[in-house]
Design an enzyme around this catalytic site. Structure first.
Site, PDB file in Angstrom:
ATOM      1  N   LYS A 101      51.008  -7.207   4.335  1.00 36.71           N
ATOM      2  CA  LYS A 101      49.273  -6.441   4.670  1.00 36.71           C
ATOM      3  C   LYS A 101      49.152  -6.529   5.783  1.00 36.71           C
ATOM      4  CE  LYS A 101      45.912  -4.033   3.392  1.00 36.71           C
ATOM      5  NZ  LYS A 101      45.428  -3.142   2.500  1.00 36.71           N
ATOM      6  N   LYS A 159      49.499 -20.939  10.838  1.00 34.72           N
ATOM      7  CA  LYS A 159      47.767 -21.114  11.447  1.00 34.72           C
ATOM      8  C   LYS A 159      48.215 -21.755  12.765  1.00 34.72           C
ATOM      9  CE  LYS A 159      45.312 -20.018   7.899  1.00 34.72           C
ATOM     10  NZ  LYS A 159      44.564 -18.629   8.204  1.00 34.72           N
ATOM     11  N   LYS A 189      59.247  -8.218   7.982  1.00 33.96           N
ATOM     12  CA  LYS A 189      58.606  -8.406   6.166  1.00 33.96           C
ATOM     13  C   LYS A 189      57.481  -7.230   6.031  1.00 33.96           C
ATOM     14  CE  LYS A 189      56.179 -11.017   4.122  1.00 33.96           C
ATOM     15  NZ  LYS A 189      55.452 -12.212   2.199  1.00 33.96           N
TER      16      LYS A 189
HETATM   17  P1  ADP Z   1      51.402  -9.986   1.750  1.00 34.07           P
HETATM   18  O1  ADP Z   1      52.446 -10.689   2.424  1.00 34.07           O
HETATM   19  O2  ADP Z   1      51.464  -8.596   1.583  1.00 34.07           O
HETATM   20  O3  ADP Z   1      50.252 -11.036   1.952  1.00 34.07           O
HETATM   21  P2  ADP Z   1      51.578 -11.625  -0.671  1.00 34.07           P
HETATM   22  O4  ADP Z   1      52.620 -13.301   0.522  1.00 34.07           O
HETATM   23  O5  ADP Z   1      49.833 -11.857  -1.399  1.00 34.07           O
HETATM   24  O6  ADP Z   1      52.002 -11.135   0.078  1.00 34.07           O
HETATM   25  O7  ADP Z   1      52.979 -12.146  -1.850  1.00 34.07           O
HETATM   26  C1  ADP Z   1      52.796 -11.683  -2.606  1.00 34.07           C
HETATM   27  C2  ADP Z   1      54.008 -11.726  -3.448  1.00 34.07           C
HETATM   28  O8  ADP Z   1      54.810 -10.976  -3.408  1.00 34.07           O
HETATM   29  C3  ADP Z   1      54.611 -12.754  -3.221  1.00 34.07           C
HETATM   30  O9  ADP Z   1      55.966 -13.675  -4.682  1.00 34.07           O
HETATM   31  C4  ADP Z   1      55.875 -13.105  -1.780  1.00 34.07           C
HETATM   32  O10 ADP Z   1      56.519 -13.121  -2.275  1.00 34.07           O
HETATM   33  C5  ADP Z   1      55.938 -11.360  -2.134  1.00 34.07           C
HETATM   34  N1  ADP Z   1      56.629 -10.352  -1.083  1.00 34.07           N
HETATM   35  C6  ADP Z   1      55.382  -9.925  -0.705  1.00 34.07           C
HETATM   36  N2  ADP Z   1      55.862  -9.504   0.342  1.00 34.07           N
HETATM   37  C7  ADP Z   1      57.216  -9.304   0.417  1.00 34.07           C
HETATM   38  C8  ADP Z   1      58.441  -8.473   1.100  1.00 34.07           C
HETATM   39  N3  ADP Z   1      57.896  -7.831   2.241  1.00 34.07           N
HETATM   40  N4  ADP Z   1      59.354  -8.484  -0.070  1.00 34.07           N
HETATM   41  C9  ADP Z   1      59.092  -8.710  -1.598  1.00 34.07           C
HETATM   42  N5  ADP Z   1      58.486  -9.915  -1.490  1.00 34.07           N
HETATM   43  C10 ADP Z   1      57.375  -9.713  -0.968  1.00 34.07           C
END
Ligand code: ADP
Ligand code: TRP
Length: 338
Positions: free
Chosen positions: A201, A114, A198
């Protein structure tokens, strides 16, 4: 030996993408078959750091519950519940906050990210700052051996271990169990359709799961491939090429994947065909879950029952640990109301 695992899912509003699926959901669901006890919960209190509209919060929670149930979370095999239904999470967090320093908290990624995005330290909400403490409480309450998460959560498991260690040292008893992170090497970090970062969203580089087919097709067709390949007849690079990374993950027809890779290397197949095959493979893999989700949407009573039963089972375990903690630190004493 791992006998018990636990993981939380934040209902922050972003629809599930294949990075979440392969990095988190799939390994979590598979663990149901391999491990005696699996605890999975919707971290609705964690969502408050970013979602502060009641209608939106409810919508997000319902979506995550439906996503997980349709992708294979089985309430007969796992204890599935909502964090806020078990108030022991909040209660333990208040105790644990006394076993971590301000300096350590300031080094946490969520907070530092942040700051990097330009926010001033004084304006970051305390829920976000305290996030790792609540997460430590989530975990330590259930004394799991392992916590299956994506790579980005490793630091949170580490601070959880540090907090547990500090608490145990102070009370001179092994009250809290130090959990191990369970992070898959290959799919801990699924790359995004930009081929660089990575899949996330917030970066807009995702391939969804439950969106309309046209949207998923668009996401797949706009995926980055080998930038050095100008014409179909140019030999292409397969290694590190996101389209092939996704084929390896999604496509159940391994013969087709090998054939596409060989033709790609030789310059005998175009990007469009590779992507169209990927779209077909996506449909084959996720069609059953998409159907199940539609059905579940019509049966919210069932969904509510699943969560209520999950909370009841979770609470039994959580209450026991909280009592032990209260006793060890002296909150439970001769004055306590029975
Ligand atoms: P985002 O980054 O899309 O907002 P989240 O932070 O809500 O996703 O992640 C939810 C779960 O999915 C967590 O356990 C996170 O480590 C896993 N995760 C998120 N993005 C990835 C990715 N690109 N590859 C593997 N695991 C992921
Ligand atoms: N912070 C995790 C995430 O963003 C979600 C989470 C909350 C969690 N509490 C947890 C994960 C406890 C594992 C264990 O993905």
């Amino acid at each position: 030996m791992i006998n018990r695992v636990l993981s939380g899912i934040t209902p922050s509003g972003s629809a599930l993408h294949i990075g979440n699926y392969f990095g988190a959901v799939k390994p979590q669901v598979e663990l149901q078959e391999k491990i005696d006890e699996t605890f999975y919960f919707i971290a609705d209190l964690h969502a408050l750091t970013t979602v502060q509209d009641k209608g939106e919060l409810e919508k997000n929670i319902v979506a995550v519950v439906l996503d997980y149930l349709s992708l294979g979370l089985d309430p007969e095999k796992s204890i599935f519940f909502r964090q806020s239904d078990v108030p022991e999470h909040s209660q333990l967090a208040v105790v644990l906050a006394n076993f971590v320093s301000l300096g350590h908290m300031k080094r946490m990624h969520a907070f530092k990210d942040k700051l990097q995005k330009g926010e001033k330290p004084d304006s970051i909400n305390m829920g976000l700052f305290n996030y790792p403490i609540l997460m430590a409480a989530d975990i330590l309450l259930y004394k799991p051996d392992g916590v299956p998460v994506g790579e980005d959560q490793r630091q949170h498991i580490e601070i959880t271990r540090d907090i547990a260690e500090k608490f145990n040292k102070v009370v001179k008893q092994e009250v809290l169990r130090l959990p191990e992170p369970v992070i898959s090497k290959e799919v801990g970090k699924v790359v995004g359709t930009d081929g660089e970062r990575k899949m996330s969203k917030s970066l807009g580089n995702v391939i969804g799961i439950f969106e309309d087919e046209e949207i998923i097709k668009k996401q797949i067709m706009s995926c980055f491939t080998d930038p050095n390949r100008k014409k179909v007849t140019d030999p292409g690079k397969v290694e590190g090429n996101p389209v092939f990374i996704y084929h390896d993950l999604i496509n159940d027809d391994k013969g087709e994947v090998e054939d596409l890779k060989n033709r790609y290397r030789d310059g005998r197949v175009g990007d469009v065909e590779v992507k169209e095959r990927l779209f077909e493979a996506h449909k084959r893999l996720f069609e059953p879950a998409r159907k199940r989700r539609k059905k579940l949407e019509e049966d919210m009573e069932l969904v509510k029952r699943v969560l209520a039963e999950g909370a009841e089972k979770a609470k039994k375990v959580a209450r026991e640990t909280l009592e032990e903690v209260y006793e060890a630190i002296g909150i439970k004493n001769s004055l306590s109301v029975k």
